[in-house]
Design a protein around this motif. Sequence first.
Motif, mmCIF file in Angstrom:
data_model
loop_
_atom_site.group_PDB
_atom_site.id
_atom_site.type_symbol
_atom_site.label_atom_id
_atom_site.label_comp_id
_atom_site.label_asym_id
_atom_site.label_seq_id
_atom_site.Cartn_x
_atom_site.Cartn_y
_atom_site.Cartn_z
ATOM 1 N N LEU A 17 0.809 -1.225 0.000
ATOM 2 C CA LEU A 17 0.000 0.000 0.000
ATOM 3 C C LEU A 17 0.843 1.276 0.000
ATOM 4 O O LEU A 17 0.294 2.363 0.153
ATOM 5 N N ASP A 18 2.146 1.148 -0.186
ATOM 6 C CA ASP A 18 3.002 2.334 -0.190
ATOM 7 C C ASP A 18 2.639 3.294 -1.321
ATOM 8 O O ASP A 18 2.627 4.509 -1.133
ATOM 9 N N GLY A 19 2.336 2.763 -2.498
ATOM 10 C CA GLY A 19 1.939 3.618 -3.614
ATOM 11 C C GLY A 19 0.643 4.351 -3.331
ATOM 12 O O GLY A 19 0.499 5.533 -3.662
ATOM 13 N N ALA A 20 -0.300 3.655 -2.707
ATOM 14 C CA ALA A 20 -1.579 4.290 -2.370
ATOM 15 C C ALA A 20 -1.368 5.392 -1.337
ATOM 16 O O ALA A 20 -1.964 6.470 -1.437
ATOM 17 N N LYS A 21 -0.516 5.131 -0.360
ATOM 18 C CA LYS A 21 -0.223 6.164 0.646
ATOM 19 C C LYS A 21 0.443 7.366 -0.009
ATOM 20 O O LYS A 21 0.150 8.513 0.338
ATOM 21 N N LEU A 22 1.330 7.117 -0.977
ATOM 22 C CA LEU A 22 1.980 8.210 -1.697
ATOM 23 C C LEU A 22 0.943 9.076 -2.407
ATOM 24 O O LEU A 22 1.015 10.307 -2.363
ATOM 25 N N VAL A 23 -0.037 8.443 -3.039
ATOM 26 C CA VAL A 23 -1.070 9.207 -3.744
ATOM 27 C C VAL A 23 -1.872 10.054 -2.761
ATOM 28 O O VAL A 23 -2.161 11.230 -3.025
ATOM 29 N N TYR A 24 -2.228 9.479 -1.601
ATOM 30 C CA TYR A 24 -2.946 10.268 -0.592
ATOM 31 C C TYR A 24 -2.112 11.469 -0.153
ATOM 32 O O TYR A 24 -2.629 12.584 -0.016
ATOM 33 N N ILE A 38 -2.498 16.094 -9.760
ATOM 34 C CA ILE A 38 -2.405 15.449 -11.068
ATOM 35 C C ILE A 38 -1.341 14.364 -11.040
ATOM 36 O O ILE A 38 -1.531 13.276 -11.604
ATOM 37 N N ALA A 39 -0.234 14.618 -10.354
ATOM 38 C CA ALA A 39 0.809 13.597 -10.211
ATOM 39 C C ALA A 39 0.255 12.375 -9.477
ATOM 40 O O ALA A 39 0.529 11.232 -9.859
ATOM 41 N N TYR A 45 -3.289 5.716 -11.667
ATOM 42 C CA TYR A 45 -3.592 5.020 -12.915
ATOM 43 C C TYR A 45 -2.496 4.014 -13.266
ATOM 44 O O TYR A 45 -2.783 2.900 -13.709
ATOM 45 N N LEU A 46 -1.236 4.392 -13.070
ATOM 46 C CA LEU A 46 -0.128 3.510 -13.431
ATOM 47 C C LEU A 46 -0.044 2.281 -12.538
ATOM 48 O O LEU A 46 0.304 1.194 -12.995
ATOM 49 N N ALA A 55 -4.939 -2.890 -2.627
ATOM 50 C CA ALA A 55 -4.353 -1.660 -3.168
ATOM 51 C C ALA A 55 -5.169 -1.130 -4.341
ATOM 52 O O ALA A 55 -5.356 0.089 -4.474
ATOM 53 N N ALA A 56 -5.690 -2.024 -5.183
ATOM 54 C CA ALA A 56 -6.495 -1.591 -6.330
ATOM 55 C C ALA A 56 -7.749 -0.858 -5.877
ATOM 56 O O ALA A 56 -8.181 0.101 -6.529
ATOM 57 N N SER A 57 -8.324 -1.271 -4.746
ATOM 58 C CA SER A 57 -9.504 -0.555 -4.249
ATOM 59 C C SER A 57 -9.136 0.877 -3.870
ATOM 60 O O SER A 57 -9.908 1.805 -4.102
#
Length: 121
Positions: A17-24, A38-39, A45-46, A55-57
């Motif tokens: 979930l590191d990528g999801a946390k980064l997006v948040y 936007i980033a 999306y990537l 993580a997809a959720s």
Amino acid sequence: MTDTSTPPAVQPASGDLDGAKLVYILYFISFVVGITGIAGLIVAYLKRGSASAVAASHYTWQIRTFWIGLLYSVLGLISMFILIGWLILVATVVWFLVRSIKGFLAAGEGRAIENVDTWMW
């Protein structure tokens, strides 16, 4: 001699979930530096295609949060001339923060977002 200790609780992979946390985090920073939203959208999306179900959720939730928030913001900007736009924009900021905080807390606990298709929280 037998081992009577209990096995450790099963935890999601630490990097799952590191990528999801980064997006948040990028979404939170976007209140100061708008381009980071936007980033965050691009990262979501990537990473969504190769992510686990949990993580997809989060990525789906984040993508929907961005686009629905953009829709509400445009509606608020368009209706500013009749003064209701300010209320719509304030409500959008609160809505965006609540969804981002809810998602970040769930990611921190390793939980999936339960209803990713909702427009509310």
